[in-house]
Design a protein around this motif. Sequence first.
Motif: not given
Length: 222
Positions: A77-79, A186-193, A205-208
């Motif tokens: 959803d976020l990606l 690099d980005s942190y993963h867009c996982s639910r956690y 996330f958008e900044s990446v």
Amino acid sequence: MFPVSPIPESEPSHDCPKCPRLVAVRQALRLAHPDWWNAPCQAFGDPGAWLAIVGLAPGKHGANRTGRPFTGDYAGDLLFATFAKFGLTEGVYGSSVEDGVQLKGAMIVNAVKCLPPENKPTPEEIRTCRPFLAGQLGELPNVRVVIALGQIAHQSAVKVMGGRLPKARFGHLNEHRMPDGRVLIDSYHCSRYNQNTGRLTAEMFESVFVRALELQDEIGVR
């Protein structure tokens, strides 16, 4: 209906036997959910992409179920919302392979092709799957910027692109110029956690992607 990979030459077989533990998971899920994809997750996107996203592995109720990366689970959803915000999609993402959404200028690949228990592949499974990642990035000649989602994706991407991990440390928004001329972000993963704990926000996330688009302009990607 399941999607077809845009770069099939580098995909593992539908019944890839290379990782016994992952094969056992796949076989169990084929019995429990025969209408799911339950096979190595194929790449998805634009073969002429300038941007590649390297994910970790298919999620149980995401790509392992639907056959399309980041489709049908919370991370997707976020990606896909971020893809849309920055003009990297055509159509509207509906969390289903039936939605018809397409990527424009971007490709999604995975460090590990098959569903690992608890989303935790072993080091051996990661190494075994790395040639598929190398093959797919090698078949994307226009890709100049790569975004790694999480540390495992980062490590595999660095090794595939000829880098050295001691000199390319993972960190959100860390940027690495690789020996093959590409740039890894690099980005942190867009996982639910990560989203639920606040480790990764939509703005982070958008900044990446903002930086990826800046690099696109800097290095003259078309």
